[in-house]
Design a protein around this motif. Structure first.
Motif, PDB file in Angstrom:
ATOM      1  N   VAL A   9     -36.543   0.423  -0.993  1.00 58.86           N
ATOM      2  CA  VAL A   9     -35.391   0.876  -2.230  1.00 58.86           C
ATOM      3  C   VAL A   9     -33.744   0.201  -0.968  1.00 58.86           C
ATOM      4  O   VAL A   9     -33.150  -0.018  -1.345  1.00 58.86           O
ATOM      5  N   TYR A  52     -29.741   2.487  -7.215  1.00 58.21           N
ATOM      6  CA  TYR A  52     -30.853   2.255  -6.105  1.00 58.21           C
ATOM      7  C   TYR A  52     -30.982   3.906  -6.078  1.00 58.21           C
ATOM      8  O   TYR A  52     -32.082   4.115  -5.523  1.00 58.21           O
ATOM      9  N   MET A  55     -34.224   5.133  -8.049  1.00 58.13           N
ATOM     10  CA  MET A  55     -35.374   4.205  -7.871  1.00 58.13           C
ATOM     11  C   MET A  55     -36.195   5.246  -6.662  1.00 58.13           C
ATOM     12  O   MET A  55     -36.870   5.243  -6.800  1.00 58.13           O
ATOM     13  N   SER A  59     -39.155   6.977  -7.264  1.00 57.98           N
ATOM     14  CA  SER A  59     -40.120   6.263  -6.471  1.00 57.98           C
ATOM     15  C   SER A  59     -40.577   6.989  -4.887  1.00 57.98           C
ATOM     16  O   SER A  59     -41.735   7.276  -5.348  1.00 57.98           O
ATOM     17  N   PHE A  70     -43.829  -1.423  -8.106  1.00 61.08           N
ATOM     18  CA  PHE A  70     -42.288  -1.719  -7.057  1.00 61.08           C
ATOM     19  C   PHE A  70     -42.262  -2.443  -6.144  1.00 61.08           C
ATOM     20  O   PHE A  70     -41.233  -2.723  -5.843  1.00 61.08           O
ATOM     21  N   ASN A  77     -35.985  -7.688  -6.756  1.00 60.04           N
ATOM     22  CA  ASN A  77     -34.756  -7.606  -6.569  1.00 60.04           C
ATOM     23  C   ASN A  77     -33.836  -8.152  -5.840  1.00 60.04           C
ATOM     24  O   ASN A  77     -32.626  -8.483  -6.273  1.00 60.04           O
ATOM     25  N   ASN A 104     -40.983  -4.077 -14.655  1.00 54.85           N
ATOM     26  CA  ASN A 104     -40.006  -2.577 -14.534  1.00 54.85           C
ATOM     27  C   ASN A 104     -40.513  -1.599 -15.834  1.00 54.85           C
ATOM     28  O   ASN A 104     -40.193  -1.108 -16.351  1.00 54.85           O
ATOM     29  N   TYR A 122     -35.633   6.381 -14.664  1.00 53.83           N
ATOM     30  CA  TYR A 122     -35.638   5.575 -14.349  1.00 53.83           C
ATOM     31  C   TYR A 122     -35.289   3.867 -15.457  1.00 53.83           C
ATOM     32  O   TYR A 122     -34.975   3.378 -14.895  1.00 53.83           O
ATOM     33  N   TYR A 125     -32.262   1.872 -14.783  1.00 51.46           N
ATOM     34  CA  TYR A 125     -31.961   0.414 -14.011  1.00 51.46           C
ATOM     35  C   TYR A 125     -32.745  -0.223 -15.742  1.00 51.46           C
ATOM     36  O   TYR A 125     -32.447  -1.668 -14.837  1.00 51.46           O
TER      37      TYR A 125
END
Length: 143
Positions: A9, A52, A55, A59, A70, A77, A104, A122, A125
């Motif tokens: 990420v 971020y 994320m 994650s 992912f 991304n 996503n 999440y 995002y």
């Protein structure tokens, strides 16, 4: 994998940001006709670090369940900024972000079955990606 995804990420955020550094003197984006809903540029600098961070946390907590979706979504991304800002290819970027949203949404389904907290962390995002896709589409259709 649990520690690897948050590191990816961070790498994604750096790679995506580099596209913006290389266009600092480029007036292409400034000269585009944009949606009236297009926020001021500084908003993106506030929103993306928060997204971020979310994320990375999600994650870390669900790496074993989401990693196969992912990692490709992170690649898309990071590539979006390069397609849109560096290559000046908003249509290609729109295709990219459409696939990104699809991946996503699948991640959201997995998260909804695993943890409501991770799902809700999440979701911003995916909502931001949807808004970004709208802004991207507006540029494609208005220019």
């Amino acid at each position: 994998m649990q520690y690897f995804l948050p590191l990816l990420v961070i790498a994604c955020s750096v790679i995506g940001s580099l596209a913006n550094i290389f266009i600092s003197s480029d007036t292409w984006y400034v000269d585009l006709i944009k949606s009236p809903l297009n926020p001021p540029s500084y908003i993106f600098g506030i929103v993306w670090p928060i997204l971020y961070a979310l994320m990375a946390f999600v994650s870390f907590r669900s790496a074993d369940k989401i990693w196969t979706l992912f990692i490709p979504q992170l690649i898309l991304n990071a590539a979006w900024s390069w397609m849109f800002f560096f290559m000046h290819a908003p249509l290609l970027a729109l295709i990219n972000i459409s696939i990104l949203i699809f991946l996503n949404q699948k991640i959201l389904v997995i998260l909804s079955n695993e943890s409501k907290l991770l799902f809700w962390l999440y979701l911003p995002y995916v909502l931001w990606l949807s808004f970004a896709a709208f802004l991207n589409a507006s540029i494609v259709f208005l220019n």
